[in-house]
Design an enzyme around this catalytic site. Structure first.
Site, mmCIF file in Angstrom:
data_model
loop_
_atom_site.group_PDB
_atom_site.id
_atom_site.type_symbol
_atom_site.label_atom_id
_atom_site.label_comp_id
_atom_site.label_asym_id
_atom_site.label_seq_id
_atom_site.Cartn_x
_atom_site.Cartn_y
_atom_site.Cartn_z
ATOM 1 C CG ASN A 1 -0.176 -0.082 2.500
ATOM 2 O OD1 ASN A 1 0.509 0.867 2.861
ATOM 3 N ND2 ASN A 1 -0.260 -1.211 3.198
ATOM 4 C CG ASP B 1 -6.964 -5.683 6.582
ATOM 5 O OD1 ASP B 1 -6.482 -5.689 7.731
ATOM 6 O OD2 ASP B 1 -7.560 -4.705 6.089
ATOM 7 C CE LYS C 1 8.327 -11.192 -13.948
ATOM 8 N NZ LYS C 1 8.824 -10.783 -15.229
ATOM 9 C CG ASP D 1 -6.130 -6.879 13.829
ATOM 10 O OD1 ASP D 1 -5.328 -6.201 14.512
ATOM 11 O OD2 ASP D 1 -7.089 -6.355 13.224
ATOM 12 C CB ILE D 2 -0.152 -6.742 14.497
ATOM 13 C CG1 ILE D 2 0.360 -7.570 13.318
ATOM 14 C CG2 ILE D 2 0.957 -6.481 15.504
ATOM 15 C CD1 ILE D 2 1.303 -6.827 12.391
ATOM 16 C CG LEU D 3 -4.272 -2.336 17.103
ATOM 17 C CD1 LEU D 3 -3.109 -1.624 17.790
ATOM 18 C CD2 LEU D 3 -5.021 -1.356 16.209
ATOM 19 C CG PHE E 1 -2.494 5.552 13.520
ATOM 20 C CD1 PHE E 1 -1.834 5.483 14.727
ATOM 21 C CD2 PHE E 1 -2.364 6.712 12.759
ATOM 22 C CE1 PHE E 1 -1.060 6.549 15.179
ATOM 23 C CE2 PHE E 1 -1.604 7.783 13.192
ATOM 24 C CZ PHE E 1 -0.952 7.700 14.411
ATOM 25 C CE LYS F 1 -8.558 -3.626 14.141
ATOM 26 N NZ LYS F 1 -7.422 -3.751 13.247
HETATM 27 O O1 PMT Z 1 3.153 6.066 6.430
HETATM 28 P P1 PMT Z 1 2.556 7.392 5.958
HETATM 29 O O2 PMT Z 1 2.716 7.594 4.467
HETATM 30 O O3 PMT Z 1 3.052 8.556 6.754
HETATM 31 O O4 PMT Z 1 0.966 7.299 6.180
HETATM 32 C C1 PMT Z 1 0.468 7.256 7.466
HETATM 33 C C2 PMT Z 1 -0.748 6.297 7.585
HETATM 34 C C3 PMT Z 1 -1.900 6.843 6.758
HETATM 35 C C4 PMT Z 1 -0.362 4.888 7.102
HETATM 36 C C5 PMT Z 1 -1.100 6.223 9.123
HETATM 37 O O5 PMT Z 1 -1.446 7.509 9.567
HETATM 38 C C6 PMT Z 1 -2.250 5.261 9.372
HETATM 39 O O6 PMT Z 1 -3.418 5.576 9.249
HETATM 40 N N1 PMT Z 1 -1.910 3.986 9.747
HETATM 41 C C7 PMT Z 1 -2.867 2.893 9.919
HETATM 42 C C8 PMT Z 1 -3.176 2.306 8.559
HETATM 43 C C9 PMT Z 1 -4.140 1.133 8.641
HETATM 44 O O7 PMT Z 1 -3.766 0.033 8.332
HETATM 45 O O8 PMT Z 1 -5.318 1.410 9.142
HETATM 46 P P2 PMT Z 1 -6.520 0.323 9.295
HETATM 47 O O9 PMT Z 1 -7.695 1.170 9.607
HETATM 48 O O10 PMT Z 1 -6.575 -0.571 8.119
HETATM 49 O O11 PMT Z 1 -6.070 -0.538 10.528
HETATM 50 C C10 PMT Z 1 -6.448 -0.210 11.877
HETATM 51 C C11 PMT Z 1 -5.330 -0.542 12.833
HETATM 52 O O12 PMT Z 1 -5.123 -1.962 12.872
HETATM 53 C C12 PMT Z 1 -3.981 0.064 12.513
HETATM 54 O O13 PMT Z 1 -3.406 0.480 13.749
HETATM 55 C C13 PMT Z 1 -3.177 -1.078 11.918
HETATM 56 O O14 PMT Z 1 -1.783 -0.957 12.224
HETATM 57 C C14 PMT Z 1 -3.781 -2.275 12.646
HETATM 58 N N2 PMT Z 1 -3.741 -3.548 11.894
HETATM 59 C C15 PMT Z 1 -4.483 -3.691 10.756
HETATM 60 C C16 PMT Z 1 -4.486 -4.904 10.119
HETATM 61 C C17 PMT Z 1 -3.717 -5.972 10.635
HETATM 62 N N3 PMT Z 1 -3.686 -7.141 10.032
HETATM 63 N N4 PMT Z 1 -2.996 -5.791 11.750
HETATM 64 C C18 PMT Z 1 -2.993 -4.597 12.391
HETATM 65 O O15 PMT Z 1 -2.324 -4.462 13.414
#
Ligand code: PMT
Length: 415
Positions: free
Chosen positions: A215, A284, A294, A311-313, A328, A346
């Site tokens: 991404n 995800d 390839k 999901d790490i968080l 975030f 979460k």
């Molecule tokens: O890196 P930059 O270019 O500066 O951009 C910053 C940013 C936009 C990436 C940052 O500000 C941001 O929003 N980061 C979170 C991006 C994200 O994956 O958001 P989400 O809404 O999809 O996920 C929610 C949370 O779950 C996040 O804290 C993410 O780290 C966490 N997650 C998601 C999926 C997963 N499998 N494991 C996770 O831990």
């Protein structure tokens, strides 16, 4: 101890004989790896030329509220004072004349420097320089008290012989001392003694040895959060997906590629952590299996089968005991509603929500955040990611200490 590395310093120069030292100050700030932009008042230009300050700062000097030639940074509101106010990580006015202190005390915005000081969310400090009688005058002292009351830092002045022949207080501090005090503005000590784990950047999920799913995360936000936590006194471990950024100075950095690798690195180190901040844009889903060679172009359509990544968080928030867990949320619509759903599902302590899109959130230098927890919503307005990260860390530190206090008092009252 704070540092000025990568800090954006707006140096205001007002009219006083000490303005000749501002050139040396700008040079020292750049030597300390800060980025410097200069605003001069009309009176300052009587003492030192804008050309000199342009040469030492490396950028055109800003002088007027509506200044079409020196507009830098360019993108933004097309209003210099707002763009500059947002750009700055800190504003230092050196020298600050008695007249400028009076205007700052009253919140006057008839010139660019006054307007920027009012419009910025960054810390503002002044280095007064004036004749000792002017310094001792009750009007000046009242203005200083008002300025301090508004949260403005006052550096100096020193005492000694003055350009006018008097001896006493009113000399601007030396540039080296001002640079040191400015760096200290960034060291809050709010997280002293704590360990913070931060994830940042994108993940890369291999399709074959040449291709993958990823991404647009650049890592800028997460690296700024790691820097800000270190600046606040924490021991910081940054676990980063693939980015083009150098490792932050004061964080230990572990580089990973895919979501599962990031998950494993987090869980290997999370047990010592007091705070976890998940800024990474974790995929995800990943391809069920990465091809060993390839993939060749064959059919008109190719279907990739994907499976969910861990999901790490959520897995960190589910630990017993869990660190203070901050997520975030990157949203293209219904920012608050969607972020709140993530906070609940979460089981997080706090979520920082940002809008993302073609020109927002990902990759860009500025961002804005909505901080949501069970106590309410706090908005951090658009600003550079370094300043935003510092404001976020300040907020997290407050919430973390509050939660610890409540937990400790419950334990103390348990029979
Ligand atoms: O890196 P930059 O270019 O500066 O951009 C910053 C940013 C936009 C990436 C940052 O500000 C941001 O929003 N980061 C979170 C991006 C994200 O994956 O958001 P989400 O809404 O999809 O996920 C929610 C949370 O779950 C996040 O804290 C993410 O780290 C966490 N997650 C998601 C999926 C997963 N499998 N494991 C996770 O831990």
């Amino acid at each position: 101890m704070g540092t000025l590395i990568n800090k954006r310093i707006l140096l205001g120069v007002t009219g006083g004989i000490a303005a000749y030292k501002s050139a040396d100050l700008a040079r020292r700030l750049r030597d300390a790896d800060a980025e410097v932009r200069v605003i001069m008042t009309q009176a300052a230009a009587e003492f030192i030329t804008p050309l000199t300050m342009q040469a030492v700062s490396g950028h055109p000097v800003h002088m007027h509220l509506f200044d079409h030639e020196a507009r830098e940074p360019r993108a933004g509101t097309a209003l210099d004072h707002i763009d500059l106010a947002r750009w700055a990580d800190a504003v230092l006015v050196a020298p600050a004349s008695a007249n400028f202190l009076a205007r700052l005390a009253q919140g006057r915005a008839e010139d660019l420097l006054g307007a920027v000081c009012l419009a910025t969310a960054a810390p503002v400090a002044v280095a007064p320089a004036m004749n000792r009688q002017m310094w001792d005058n009750p009007a000046t002292q009242a203005n200083l008290a008002a300025i301090r009351g508004n949260g403005v830092g006052v550096f100096g002045p020193g005492a000694g012989s003055q350009a006018c022949g008097d001896v006493g207080p009113g000399r601007m501090l030396e540039p080296a001392e001002l640079a040191r005090l400015l760096a200290e503005l960034f060291a809050t000590g709010e997280l002293a003694g704590l360990t913070v784990v931060v994830t940042a950047g994108p993940t890369w999920e291999a399709i074959d040895p040449a291709r993958g799913l990823t991404n647009r995360s650049s890592g800028k936000m997460g690296y700024a959060v790691a820097e800000a936590a270190a600046e606040a006194g924490a021991r910081v471990l940054l676990i980063s997906g693939p980015t083009a950024l150098p490792d932050p100075e004061r964080a230990r950095t572990i580089r990973v590629t895919g979501a599962r690798e990031m998950h494993d690195a987090v869980h290997q180190h999370i047990h010592d952590a007091h705070i976890f901040i998940g800024v990474a844009a974790v995929a995800d889903y990943r391809p069920v299996q990465a091809a060993a060679a390839k993939l060749k172009k064959q059919d008109e359509a190719l279907t990739l089968e994907l499976v969910r990544n861990p999901d790490i968080l959520a897995s960190v928030a589910a630990l017993q005991p869990a660190p203070f867990t901050v997520g975030f949320a990157a949203e293209t619509e219904n920012l608050e509603q969607n972020a709140r759903a993530k906070l609940e599902s979460k089981r997080l302590d706090l979520i920082a929500a940002n809008e993302v899109g073609a020109d927002r959130g990902f990759g860009v230098d500025e961002n804005r955040l909505l901080l949501i927890d069970r106590a309410g919503v706090t908005e951090l307005p658009a600003q550079g990611k370094a300043a935003l990260a510092r404001a976020l860390i300040h907020h997290i530190a407050g919430r973390y200490h509050e939660k610890s206090r409540i937990k400790n008092s419950r334990q103390a009252h348990r029979p």
